[in-house]
Scaffold this motif. Structure first.
Motif, PDB file in Angstrom:
ATOM      1  N   ARG A  26      33.597  16.421  41.984  1.00  0.00           N
ATOM      2  CA  ARG A  26      34.817  15.698  42.351  1.00  0.00           C
ATOM      3  C   ARG A  26      34.774  14.227  41.960  1.00  0.00           C
ATOM      4  O   ARG A  26      35.790  13.658  41.574  1.00  0.00           O
ATOM      5  CB  ARG A  26      35.066  15.823  43.847  1.00  0.00           C
ATOM      6  CG  ARG A  26      35.440  17.223  44.252  1.00  0.00           C
ATOM      7  CD  ARG A  26      35.824  17.251  45.723  1.00  0.00           C
ATOM      8  NE  ARG A  26      36.039  18.617  46.170  1.00  0.00           N
ATOM      9  CZ  ARG A  26      37.208  19.223  46.143  1.00  0.00           C
ATOM     10  NH1 ARG A  26      38.252  18.605  45.686  1.00  0.00           N
ATOM     11  NH2 ARG A  26      37.322  20.450  46.581  1.00  0.00           N
ATOM     12  N   SER A  27      33.644  13.603  42.081  1.00  0.00           N
ATOM     13  CA  SER A  27      33.585  12.164  41.804  1.00  0.00           C
ATOM     14  C   SER A  27      33.555  11.921  40.292  1.00  0.00           C
ATOM     15  O   SER A  27      32.991  12.716  39.535  1.00  0.00           O
ATOM     16  CB  SER A  27      32.351  11.532  42.455  1.00  0.00           C
ATOM     17  OG  SER A  27      31.187  11.851  41.716  1.00  0.00           O
ATOM     18  N   ARG A  31      31.301  13.842  37.375  1.00  0.00           N
ATOM     19  CA  ARG A  31      31.982  14.501  36.255  1.00  0.00           C
ATOM     20  C   ARG A  31      31.461  13.991  34.919  1.00  0.00           C
ATOM     21  O   ARG A  31      31.213  14.779  34.010  1.00  0.00           O
ATOM     22  CB  ARG A  31      33.489  14.274  36.351  1.00  0.00           C
ATOM     23  CG  ARG A  31      34.123  15.056  37.461  1.00  0.00           C
ATOM     24  CD  ARG A  31      35.586  14.776  37.598  1.00  0.00           C
ATOM     25  NE  ARG A  31      36.156  15.706  38.578  1.00  0.00           N
ATOM     26  CZ  ARG A  31      37.425  15.935  38.717  1.00  0.00           C
ATOM     27  NH1 ARG A  31      38.309  15.303  37.972  1.00  0.00           N
ATOM     28  NH2 ARG A  31      37.852  16.795  39.614  1.00  0.00           N
ATOM     29  N   ILE A  32      31.295  12.676  34.820  1.00  0.00           N
ATOM     30  CA  ILE A  32      30.762  12.088  33.583  1.00  0.00           C
ATOM     31  C   ILE A  32      29.360  12.635  33.320  1.00  0.00           C
ATOM     32  O   ILE A  32      29.035  13.033  32.195  1.00  0.00           O
ATOM     33  CB  ILE A  32      30.731  10.543  33.681  1.00  0.00           C
ATOM     34  CG1 ILE A  32      32.140   9.975  33.758  1.00  0.00           C
ATOM     35  CG2 ILE A  32      29.949   9.935  32.537  1.00  0.00           C
ATOM     36  CD1 ILE A  32      32.891   9.908  32.468  1.00  0.00           C
ATOM     37  N   LEU A  48      37.689   9.961  25.845  1.00  0.00           N
ATOM     38  CA  LEU A  48      38.245   9.251  26.997  1.00  0.00           C
ATOM     39  C   LEU A  48      38.853   7.896  26.611  1.00  0.00           C
ATOM     40  O   LEU A  48      39.267   7.141  27.492  1.00  0.00           O
ATOM     41  CB  LEU A  48      37.164   9.024  28.063  1.00  0.00           C
ATOM     42  CG  LEU A  48      36.533  10.273  28.675  1.00  0.00           C
ATOM     43  CD1 LEU A  48      35.438   9.901  29.657  1.00  0.00           C
ATOM     44  CD2 LEU A  48      37.582  11.137  29.337  1.00  0.00           C
ATOM     45  N   PHE A  49      38.902   7.602  25.319  1.00  0.00           N
ATOM     46  CA  PHE A  49      39.417   6.320  24.828  1.00  0.00           C
ATOM     47  C   PHE A  49      38.700   5.158  25.522  1.00  0.00           C
ATOM     48  O   PHE A  49      39.328   4.265  26.097  1.00  0.00           O
ATOM     49  CB  PHE A  49      40.936   6.213  25.015  1.00  0.00           C
ATOM     50  CG  PHE A  49      41.697   7.222  24.214  1.00  0.00           C
ATOM     51  CD1 PHE A  49      41.851   7.072  22.852  1.00  0.00           C
ATOM     52  CD2 PHE A  49      42.239   8.346  24.830  1.00  0.00           C
ATOM     53  CE1 PHE A  49      42.548   8.011  22.106  1.00  0.00           C
ATOM     54  CE2 PHE A  49      42.936   9.286  24.090  1.00  0.00           C
ATOM     55  CZ  PHE A  49      43.079   9.117  22.723  1.00  0.00           C
ATOM     56  N   ALA A  71      40.998   8.430  34.006  1.00  0.00           N
ATOM     57  CA  ALA A  71      40.664   9.399  35.055  1.00  0.00           C
ATOM     58  C   ALA A  71      41.395  10.714  34.814  1.00  0.00           C
ATOM     59  O   ALA A  71      40.828  11.799  35.019  1.00  0.00           O
ATOM     60  CB  ALA A  71      41.009   8.830  36.426  1.00  0.00           C
ATOM     61  N   ALA A  72      42.649  10.631  34.352  1.00  0.00           N
ATOM     62  CA  ALA A  72      43.404  11.848  34.039  1.00  0.00           C
ATOM     63  C   ALA A  72      42.775  12.575  32.841  1.00  0.00           C
ATOM     64  O   ALA A  72      42.687  13.808  32.833  1.00  0.00           O
ATOM     65  CB  ALA A  72      44.856  11.512  33.749  1.00  0.00           C
TER      66      ALA A  72
END
Length: 189
Positions: A26-27, A31-32, A48-49, A71-72
């Protein structure tokens, strides 16, 4: 409020998410870190630009510079890559047991016939079950990271067979269907 999805690939990923056996991290930092297990920092930064140094900071837990749009993109990347084995297993079960792959779309179409190409100005709202060969082709193409154009071509062929040419003999199906303007697409399986 539901968001409108105009990407066939993303819509397939969201449908696959219903078959996950457990939820992704979730965080943003978790995720990264998960995404960095399967790709290098440079590649993830490109998706992720962001700069590679920023991705490294985010992985260490400092997400203060993570913008809402990044984040999206991170959310979308997790959905795209989470539990590839579980989604492949679900696809095989659907294909082997003649499961239903329904598609709901809002689109305009172009027809190519022996007489030429014709644009239909109507915005059609269709819900159809994709025929078996098109289900298989769509899953295979998506699994091999086919581009959006290829996925739309497969989807258009499936919609053509299921809706436009339903009940016609193969020799009467002399037109090709193209999705010229996709407003939304959603898969259910």
């Amino acid at each position: 409020m539901t968001t409108t999805i105009t990407s066939v690939a993303h819509s397939l990923d969201l449908a696959d998410a219903r078959h996950w056996t457990h939820r992704p991290p979730r965080s943003p930092a978790a995720r990264i870190r998960h995404l960095l297990r399967n790709q290098d920092t440079e590649a993830l930064a490109h998706r992720l630009f962001a700069y590679p140094a920023a991705v490294a900071r985010w992985a260490d837990g400092d997400t203060s510079t993570l913008s809402p749009s990044q984040a999206a993109l991170l959310e979308r990347e997790i959905i795209r890559t989470w539990q590839t084995h579980a989604r492949y297993t679900a696809h095989q079960r659907i294909l082997d047991h003649h499961g239903c792959v329904a598609v709901q779309l809002h689109a305009r179409f172009t027809y190519s016939t022996l007489q030429g190409e014709f644009d239909d100005p109507r915005l059609r709202h269709l819900t159809e079950e994709l025929p078996q060969p098109h289900r298989r082709a769509l899953f295979e193409a998506h699994r091999h990271n086919a581009g959006e154009d290829r996925l739309r071509r497969i989807l258009a062929d499936g919609i053509g067979e299921a809706y436009f040419f339903h009940g016609l003999a193969p020799d009467q199906q002399q037109a090709a269907i193209t999705i010229s303007d996709l407003h939304s697409v959603r898969f259910h399986y």
